[in-house]
Design a protein around this motif. Structure first.
Motif, mmCIF file in Angstrom:
data_model
loop_
_atom_site.group_PDB
_atom_site.id
_atom_site.type_symbol
_atom_site.label_atom_id
_atom_site.label_comp_id
_atom_site.label_asym_id
_atom_site.label_seq_id
_atom_site.Cartn_x
_atom_site.Cartn_y
_atom_site.Cartn_z
ATOM 1 N N ILE A 72 0.844 -1.207 0.000
ATOM 2 C CA ILE A 72 0.000 0.000 0.000
ATOM 3 C C ILE A 72 0.871 1.245 0.000
ATOM 4 C CG2 ILE A 72 -1.617 1.339 1.417
ATOM 5 C CD1 ILE A 72 -2.879 -1.411 2.214
ATOM 6 N N TYR A 75 1.046 4.128 -2.856
ATOM 7 C CA TYR A 75 0.797 5.501 -2.395
ATOM 8 C C TYR A 75 1.926 6.438 -2.855
ATOM 9 C CZ TYR A 75 -0.289 9.161 1.103
ATOM 10 O OH TYR A 75 -0.592 10.325 1.740
ATOM 11 N N THR A 87 -4.617 6.480 -5.177
ATOM 12 C CA THR A 87 -4.120 5.232 -4.596
ATOM 13 C C THR A 87 -5.279 4.278 -4.303
ATOM 14 O OG1 THR A 87 -2.268 6.417 -3.590
ATOM 15 C CG2 THR A 87 -2.759 4.229 -2.712
ATOM 16 N N ALA A 88 -6.348 4.803 -3.707
ATOM 17 C CA ALA A 88 -7.520 3.978 -3.399
ATOM 18 C C ALA A 88 -8.116 3.386 -4.674
ATOM 19 C CB ALA A 88 -8.561 4.806 -2.649
ATOM 20 N N MET A 106 -9.924 0.035 -3.421
ATOM 21 C CA MET A 106 -10.188 0.131 -1.990
ATOM 22 C C MET A 106 -10.971 1.416 -1.738
ATOM 23 S SD MET A 106 -7.176 0.428 0.882
ATOM 24 C CE MET A 106 -6.615 -1.245 0.689
ATOM 25 N N ARG A 147 -11.764 4.919 -0.198
ATOM 26 C CA ARG A 147 -10.844 5.988 0.172
ATOM 27 C C ARG A 147 -10.691 6.107 1.692
ATOM 28 N NH1 ARG A 147 -12.587 10.293 0.868
ATOM 29 N NH2 ARG A 147 -11.497 12.190 1.250
ATOM 30 N N LEU A 176 -8.546 3.362 3.129
ATOM 31 C CA LEU A 176 -7.135 3.648 2.860
ATOM 32 C C LEU A 176 -6.610 4.716 3.813
ATOM 33 C CD1 LEU A 176 -4.551 3.317 1.227
ATOM 34 C CD2 LEU A 176 -5.470 4.990 -0.398
#
Length: 183
Positions: free
Chosen positions: A148, A152, A162-163, A168, A170, A173
């Motif tokens: 992760i 990121y 990134t999410a 994933m 937000r 995350l």
């Protein structure tokens, strides 16, 4: 050490760059007791100024400081003194930043809290020696956290992007990023 990697013979100059002042003072005292001529800096600006004034043979630099990224100090030190041995320290260890640090010229990367013995061993180790296998390898939770963190960093620290890439939510995350790394 071979001749290409060794700092100038007899030069024990060591620059410590960290914004955690109690840690910086403890490490400075411990390294002086081990024979280093220590100079400290508590910011990126002070670290860069010190490198410009007197590039050290050794450096221990924190990755994240209040005024920037320790990688800037590594890059400047490599310009001024390519034979220096640099160790990166971080409380936010992840594979992506470790790879970047090594590409810029760091010889090792230690997670905080690193003690003086670990720092000394990293500074004085033979660069050609093979590292021993870890006593306690990363847990599955830690490997997930590292992945992760890598994504990121690759997304330039953009939580929404990134999410999306990790498929994933937000907020999930954000909760993960707010926690410290699992052991």
């Amino acid at each position: 050490m071979n001749d290409n990697d060794a700092p100038i013979e007899g030069d024990t100059s060591l620059l410590l760059v960290d914004d955690d002042k109690p840690f910086l003072q403890r490490l400075a005292r411990a390294m002086e007791q081990r024979g280093f001529a220590v100079e400290t800096a508590d910011s990126i600006a002070a670290g860069l100024a010190s490198v410009d004034e007197r590039p050290p043979a050794y450096a221990v630099i924190d990755m994240r400081l209040g005024d920037g990224n320790g990688l800037d100090v590594v890059a400047r030190l490599r310009e001024k003194r390519p034979d220096s041995r640099v160790i990166m320290l971080t409380g936010y260890g992840n594979i992506a930043t470790a790879v970047t640090a090594v590409k810029l010229g760091a010889v090792d990367y230690l997670a905080k809290p690193a003690d003086a013995d670990e720092v000394y061993a990293a500074l004085t180790s033979n660069p050609d020696a093979k590292a021993p296998p870890p006593e306690n390898p990363m847990s599955a939770d830690r490997v997930r956290w590292e992945h992760i963190q890598r994504v990121y960093e690759l997304c330039e620290r953009n939580v929404s992007e990134t999410a999306r890439r990790l498929n994933m939510h937000r907020r999930t995350l954000q909760r993960i990023l707010a926690k410290r790394a699992p052991r």
